[in-house]
Design a protein around this motif. Structure first.
Motif, short mmCIF file in Angstrom:
data_model
loop_
_atom_site.label_atom_id
_atom_site.label_comp_id
_atom_site.label_asym_id
_atom_site.label_seq_id
_atom_site.Cartn_x
_atom_site.Cartn_y
_atom_site.Cartn_z
N PHE A 1 0.85 -2.66 -84.38
CA PHE A 1 0.50 -1.69 -85.08
C PHE A 1 1.74 -0.43 -85.22
O PHE A 1 2.10 -0.65 -84.19
N ARG A 2 1.32 0.32 -85.96
CA ARG A 2 2.26 1.40 -85.71
C ARG A 2 1.35 2.82 -86.20
O ARG A 2 0.47 2.79 -86.77
N GLN A 3 1.99 3.91 -85.69
CA GLN A 3 1.53 5.19 -85.81
C GLN A 3 2.63 6.16 -86.20
O GLN A 3 3.26 6.49 -85.27
N ALA A 4 2.53 6.70 -87.46
CA ALA A 4 3.64 7.84 -87.84
C ALA A 4 2.79 9.32 -87.32
O ALA A 4 1.73 9.48 -87.26
N PRO A 5 3.83 9.96 -87.37
CA PRO A 5 3.33 11.50 -86.82
C PRO A 5 2.33 11.98 -87.81
O PRO A 5 2.39 11.90 -88.91
N GLY A 6 1.20 12.45 -87.29
CA GLY A 6 0.16 13.16 -88.02
C GLY A 6 -0.80 12.30 -88.73
O GLY A 6 -1.64 12.57 -89.43
N LYS A 7 -0.66 10.73 -88.53
CA LYS A 7 -1.45 9.79 -89.21
C LYS A 7 -2.05 8.67 -88.42
O LYS A 7 -1.92 8.83 -87.10
N GLY A 8 -2.93 8.13 -88.55
CA GLY A 8 -4.00 7.35 -87.62
C GLY A 8 -3.15 5.97 -87.64
O GLY A 8 -1.80 5.49 -88.08
N ARG A 9 -3.40 5.07 -86.72
CA ARG A 9 -2.80 3.91 -86.26
C ARG A 9 -3.03 3.00 -87.59
O ARG A 9 -4.23 2.70 -87.84
N GLU A 10 -2.04 1.99 -87.70
CA GLU A 10 -1.80 1.34 -89.03
C GLU A 10 -1.72 -0.06 -88.55
O GLU A 10 -0.65 -0.35 -87.97
N GLY A 11 -2.52 -1.12 -88.92
CA GLY A 11 -2.10 -2.46 -88.39
C GLY A 11 -0.89 -2.97 -89.33
O GLY A 11 -1.08 -2.75 -90.68
N VAL A 12 -0.15 -3.73 -88.95
CA VAL A 12 1.17 -4.02 -89.66
C VAL A 12 1.07 -5.62 -89.69
O VAL A 12 1.33 -6.10 -90.89
N SER A 13 1.08 -6.27 -88.57
CA SER A 13 1.01 -7.74 -88.68
C SER A 13 0.55 -8.25 -87.39
O SER A 13 0.26 -7.87 -86.31
N CYS A 14 0.01 -9.44 -87.72
CA CYS A 14 -0.43 -10.26 -86.26
C CYS A 14 0.01 -11.97 -86.52
O CYS A 14 0.08 -12.26 -87.55
N ILE A 15 -0.34 -12.44 -85.11
CA ILE A 15 -0.21 -13.93 -85.30
C ILE A 15 -1.20 -14.45 -84.25
O ILE A 15 -1.31 -14.04 -83.24
N SER A 16 -1.67 -15.56 -84.62
CA SER A 16 -2.94 -16.33 -84.10
C SER A 16 -2.41 -16.96 -82.88
O SER A 16 -1.20 -17.83 -83.07
N VAL B 1 6.60 -11.76 -88.22
CA VAL B 1 6.12 -11.90 -86.87
C VAL B 1 6.47 -13.20 -86.54
O VAL B 1 6.02 -14.06 -87.18
N SER B 2 6.74 -13.50 -85.17
CA SER B 2 7.19 -14.92 -84.80
C SER B 2 6.85 -14.83 -83.01
O SER B 2 6.83 -13.83 -82.53
N ARG B 3 6.81 -16.13 -82.60
CA ARG B 3 6.63 -15.95 -81.15
C ARG B 3 7.90 -17.00 -80.83
O ARG B 3 8.24 -18.00 -81.40
N ASP B 4 8.47 -16.84 -79.42
CA ASP B 4 9.24 -17.59 -78.59
C ASP B 4 8.50 -17.67 -77.32
O ASP B 4 8.45 -17.04 -76.54
N SER C 1 9.23 -20.02 -74.96
CA SER C 1 10.03 -20.24 -73.88
C SER C 1 10.41 -18.94 -73.31
O SER C 1 10.64 -18.64 -72.07
N LYS C 2 10.46 -17.94 -74.12
CA LYS C 2 10.87 -16.42 -73.70
C LYS C 2 9.37 -15.70 -73.43
O LYS C 2 9.39 -14.37 -72.97
N ASN C 3 8.21 -16.19 -73.69
CA ASN C 3 6.91 -15.68 -73.61
C ASN C 3 6.96 -14.04 -74.31
O ASN C 3 6.51 -13.14 -73.72
N THR C 4 7.62 -14.19 -75.55
CA THR C 4 7.80 -13.11 -76.11
C THR C 4 7.30 -13.12 -77.83
O THR C 4 7.42 -14.32 -78.06
N VAL C 5 6.84 -12.08 -78.25
CA VAL C 5 6.40 -12.19 -79.81
C VAL C 5 7.28 -11.00 -80.34
O VAL C 5 7.47 -9.97 -79.55
N TYR C 6 7.99 -11.41 -81.41
CA TYR C 6 9.00 -10.60 -82.14
C TYR C 6 8.28 -9.94 -83.77
O TYR C 6 7.50 -10.68 -84.07
N LEU C 7 8.57 -8.89 -83.78
CA LEU C 7 8.59 -8.35 -85.23
C LEU C 7 10.12 -8.15 -85.89
O LEU C 7 10.83 -7.11 -85.54
N GLN C 8 10.41 -8.80 -86.82
CA GLN C 8 11.70 -8.78 -87.48
C GLN C 8 11.34 -7.92 -88.70
O GLN C 8 10.50 -8.20 -89.57
#
Length: 127
Positions: free
Chosen positions: A37-52, A70-73, A75-82
């Motif tokens: 999610f993201r939140q810009a100044p003065g705005k509400g929180r907005e959903g950007v992307s998700c992975i199942s 959006v992707s997962r690794d 082996s590194k227990n990490t989710v990325y947002l490119q």
């Protein structure tokens, strides 16, 4: 405490790229749907992307389709947002989030589906 930690934010020029990371040290992220999610100044929180968690299917907001991935690794227990082709309107604090329960169906970009949030990372797109 089972925390999500975001990193990778910063200042970038329009048209540039950043890769955000969402990591966790005491839980297995691939068991959970993970959303950005993201939140810009003065705005509400907005959903950007998700992975199942079930099949790694992904969902994107219309505003970022074709630019963000959006992707997962596991082996590194990490989710990325490119994030590519960044625009000034992408400027916001970006958060990753997960629900309480594992192995839920296809992820959705609804804030009330997610109970656990990271502290956020600032992304600023400016020349």
């Amino acid at each position: 405490q089972l925390q999500l930690v975001e990193s990778g934010g910063g200042l970038v020029q329009p048209g540039g790229s950043l890769r955000l990371s969402c990591a966790a040290s005491e839980l297995t992220l691939h068991h959970y749907n993970i959303a950005w999610f993201r939140q810009a100044p003065g705005k509400g929180r907005e959903g950007v992307s998700c992975i199942s968690s079930i099949d790694d299917s992904t969902t994107y907001a219309d505003s970022v389709k074709g630019r963000f991935t959006v992707s997962r690794d596991n082996s590194k227990n990490t989710v990325y947002l490119q994030m590519n082709s960044l625009r000034p309107e992408d400027t916001a604090v970006y958060y990753c989030a997960r629900p309480t329960f594992t192995l839920q169906p296809m992820c959705v970009l609804q804030e009330n589906e997610y109970d656990h949030w990271g502290q956020g990372t600032q992304v600023t797109v400016s020349s």
